[in-house]
Write an enzyme that holds these catalytic residues in place. Structure first.
Site, mmCIF file in Angstrom:
data_model
loop_
_atom_site.group_PDB
_atom_site.id
_atom_site.type_symbol
_atom_site.label_atom_id
_atom_site.label_comp_id
_atom_site.label_asym_id
_atom_site.label_seq_id
_atom_site.Cartn_x
_atom_site.Cartn_y
_atom_site.Cartn_z
ATOM 1 N N HIS A 132 35.096 53.188 35.760
ATOM 2 C CA HIS A 132 35.914 52.903 36.944
ATOM 3 C C HIS A 132 35.084 52.954 38.225
ATOM 4 O O HIS A 132 35.633 53.121 39.307
ATOM 5 C CB HIS A 132 37.077 53.903 37.068
ATOM 6 C CG HIS A 132 38.282 53.537 36.259
ATOM 7 N ND1 HIS A 132 38.324 53.662 34.896
ATOM 8 C CD2 HIS A 132 39.494 53.045 36.624
ATOM 9 C CE1 HIS A 132 39.512 53.276 34.451
ATOM 10 N NE2 HIS A 132 40.247 52.897 35.482
ATOM 11 N N GLU A 136 43.805 40.871 32.011
ATOM 12 C CA GLU A 136 43.072 40.389 33.187
ATOM 13 C C GLU A 136 42.588 38.954 33.046
ATOM 14 O O GLU A 136 42.729 38.143 33.966
ATOM 15 C CB GLU A 136 41.890 41.316 33.516
ATOM 16 C CG GLU A 136 42.295 42.641 34.151
ATOM 17 C CD GLU A 136 42.729 43.702 33.142
ATOM 18 O OE1 GLU A 136 42.597 43.443 31.917
ATOM 19 O OE2 GLU A 136 43.171 44.785 33.547
#
Lengths: 349, 328
Positions: free
Chosen positions: B129, B60
């Site tokens: 998450h 990322e």
């Protein structure tokens, strides 16, 4: 010169001195001497408190930036580096007066006094910045290479960073992407053996940095970073590889910085013996002595050159930086966001 | 005007921008061949090819930095980060580079990237998450933060974000991609600043953004039908900069205010809006304003605990009723 098995580079060491003309060598000697005097004058200005913040000097490493960029197209190829960035910017074509004015935090500086020593930018000369997060430029340089590739130009992206940056995740993430997408980027590792004050063998499992590029199947070379002709020859091959569309390349230059990591560094982590042994391999002396030996230069000519440089820096560079005004406080919030962007209000339509 | 789902609106904006400018690219994990986890780039890999619709490695910070670097030389990257929880890894490049490069270069260099990412709590995805990060990004000078609450905004905000010269973080929500709504047939660009009054009312203002706009609208209906309280609902689709004037104007009309957010309260969107109430509306307020926020816990896996952690329309109703002691 060490070369990774499977990535044989030939003819670099043997033909070093044949590649540069005497005129070029004398110019490079002057440029490196100018860089040294520039940095040492920064040291004084820091002590005089004309320069604030952190200051990282390049003295001792001059052959790296000069050798590589001499083989590149400064002002055309895109270059970025870490916070030790003054000399890379100047070699790309930045006006030394503007670099010094930036260090003096003046409106006449490269970044109008907003960046400082660690953040020299000169986009006109395609010097795309000095960055203060160790390893930060790795993916940025790959991104510039992606842009070059999309636009179809023959520029390359060159990223100079120190050995310690290779212990950041960005090193691995970026080399991987550069290889997967065959990006025209040259990573130059200026291995000065220390990450701030920690010696490489105390922090890094694999000390030869060029070997680490093999993990990403990127060709790599390690050469003496104190001999500008050796650096130039190795860089020429590396750049040809990248510019010809063969993907990334990793060039490791073995070097040493004479000053501490920054001005706030006591240098207590290195022995005097070690420092003395590197001073014997000073990049300016190596080239100077070679030119004297070949009777292309006399010691007195060198001394005159040095004197002229010191005067030029004082009379032009320091004087410009001193005289340049400080930024206006009313402009504090300028440059945070783009000015008058129509899409902020839903576009021109 | 056509009805389309939120993901379809995003897909349309991607498609139009890719078609409009050959230097627009899309990057992210599984956004190419797979068409994106939430289908926002479905079919675009086939249409525009792997050089422009780029499946990235799971790196990322690396690919976000790569997109930012590309933006330095004229590329306009739309970077999708599959879940905002993964964007924590990219904060170095987003905050240290994208947000600051214009300033520290004295205006020479900008980073016109778009970073899209769904935040929020979906269904039992667990603590790593279910986070939200808009509170982090909205506090960073040099970065714009917008958060669409419906398909029209999802389309128009992405369109403007791509064209805008500033880096823009678009905060989406995992539960909203299948939401249907009207989107104009003709191309349009939604403002990146401001707020929108989505329901008018005289008795109090319910401020929301992204998913909490919908809790506020549901709450307003119940308050109207069952309690005779008419709530104004204001959609704060721009979180940075926040619309001070819009907030002030609404509170000046209603004199009571609630801000609803899905995230936990500390140092959050609600905290910032409360500060604006205090700074701009102190003498307009008839009662202390209220924050409706999540419990300050890592989001639990257990469904009952998860539900208890996250606010809903019922919490907004309860908060509103507490401002009208006579109306219970």
């Amino acid at each position: 010169m060490k070369v990774m098995p499977g990535y044989a580079q030939q003819g670099v060491a043997e033909n070093d001195s044949a590649l540069l003309s005497v005129t070029d060598k004398k110019r490079l000697l002057r440029e490196m001497l100018y860089a040294r005097r520039f940095e040492e004058r920064c040291y004084e200005a820091y002590v005089e408190r004309k320069i604030g913040g952190f200051l990282h000097l390049y003295s001792g490493e001059e052959a790296c930036a000069h050798g590589v960029l001499e083989a590149a197209r400064p002002g055309y190829d895109y270059v970025m580096t870490s916070y030790r960035d003054h000399i890379h910017a100047i070699k790309c074509g930045s006006d030394p007066r503007k670099v010094m004015a930036e260090l003096f935090a003046k409106e006449g500086g490269t970044c109008k006094g907003r960046g400082g020593s660690m953040h020299i930018f000169d986009v006109e000369h395609r010097f795309m910045g000095g960055y203060a997060l160790v390893g930060g430029p790795f993916p940025l340089a790959a991104g510039i290479a992606k842009g070059i590739k999309m636009k179809g130009g023959d520029e390359i992206s060159i990223c100079f960073l120190g050995d310690a940056a290779n212990n950041q995740g960005t090193f691995h993430e970026s080399l991987n992407m550069a290889k997967v997408w065959d990006l025209p980027v040259l990573y130059v590792c200026e291995n000065n053996l220390y990450g701030i004050g920690t010696r490489i063998d105390r922090s890094t499992a694999v000390q030869d940095q060029y070997k680490r590029a093999a993990a990403y199947d990127i060709p790599a070379t390690q050469v003496d970073g104190q001999d500008v002709e050796v650096v130039y020859a190795a860089a020429k091959q590396a750049i040809e590889h990248v510019r010809s569309g063969n993907g990334p390349y990793f060039l490791e230059l073995m070097t040493y910085r004479y000053r501490g990591h920054s001005m706030s560094d006591s240098n207590a982590y290195r022995s005097k013996d070690e420092e003395r042994s590197w001073l014997k391999r000073d990049p300016i002396h190596i080239l100077r002595n070679r030119l004297i030996d070949s009777q292309d230069l006399t010691l007195s000519e060198f001394k005159d050159m040095d004197k002229a440089i010191i005067e030029e820096i004082e009379n032009e560079v320091i004087a410009y930086a001193e005289q340049s005004p400080e930024p206006a406080v009313e402009d504090l919030e300028k440059y945070v966001l783009a000015e008058n962007d129509p899409y902020v209000h839903g576009g021109a339509s | 005007m056509s009805q389309m789902m939120y993901w379809e609106a995003l897909r349309r904006a991607h498609d139009e921008e890719l078609s409009h400018d050959p230097l627009v690219i899309v990057m992210g994990e599984d956004i190419g061949i797979a068409g994106g986890t939430y289908k926002a780039t479905q079919g675009l890999y086939d249409k525009y090819g792997p050089e422009r619709v780029i499946d990235t490695p799971i790196s990322e910070n690396g690919y976000t930095g790569l997109g930012i670097g590309a933006s330095f030389v004229g590329v306009k990257p739309i970077i999708e980060i599959m879940s905002v929880n993964f964007a924590w890894l990219a904060t170095d490049q987003i905050i240290n580079t994208a947000a600051k490069v214009r300033y520290m270069s004295g205006g020479q260099l900008g980073a016109p990237v778009v970073i899209r990412s769904p935040g929020g709590t979906a269904h039992q995805l667990g603590a790593q998450h279910s986070a939200r990060m808009e509170k982090v990004f909205m506090g960073i000078a040099g970065l714009r933060v917008v958060t669409p609450s419906n398909p029209r905004q999802a389309y128009g905000l992405l369109k403007s974000a791509v064209r805008c010269a500033d880096p823009v973080f678009i905060n989406e929500h995992e539960l909203m991609y299948n939401m249907k709504g009207e989107v104009p047939d003709e191309e349009f660009f939604h403002p990146l600043e401001g707020s929108e009054v989505v329901r008018q009312g005289r008795d109090l203002t319910l401020f929301g953004y992204n998913i909490s706009v919908h809790w506020c609208l549901q709450a307003a209906e119940v308050l109207s039908k069952e309690h005779g309280i008419e709530a104004e609902v204001v959609d704060l689709y721009a979180l940075s900069p926040l619309d001070r004037e819009g907030i002030k104007a609404s509170v000046a009309r209603t004199h009571k205010a609630i801000i609803a957010e899905e995230a936990e309260a500390p140092v959050g969107v609600g905290a910032e809006v409360m500060a604006i109430f205090n700074e701009e509306c102190f003498f307009e307020l008839d009662a202390p304003p209220i924050r409706v926020s999540a419990a300050n816990v890592p989001i639990p896996y257990n469904h009952k605990l998860e539900k208890a952690a996250i606010p809903s329309a019922r919490d907004v109703i309860a908060a509103a009723l507490s401002l009208f002691p006579g109306k219970h």
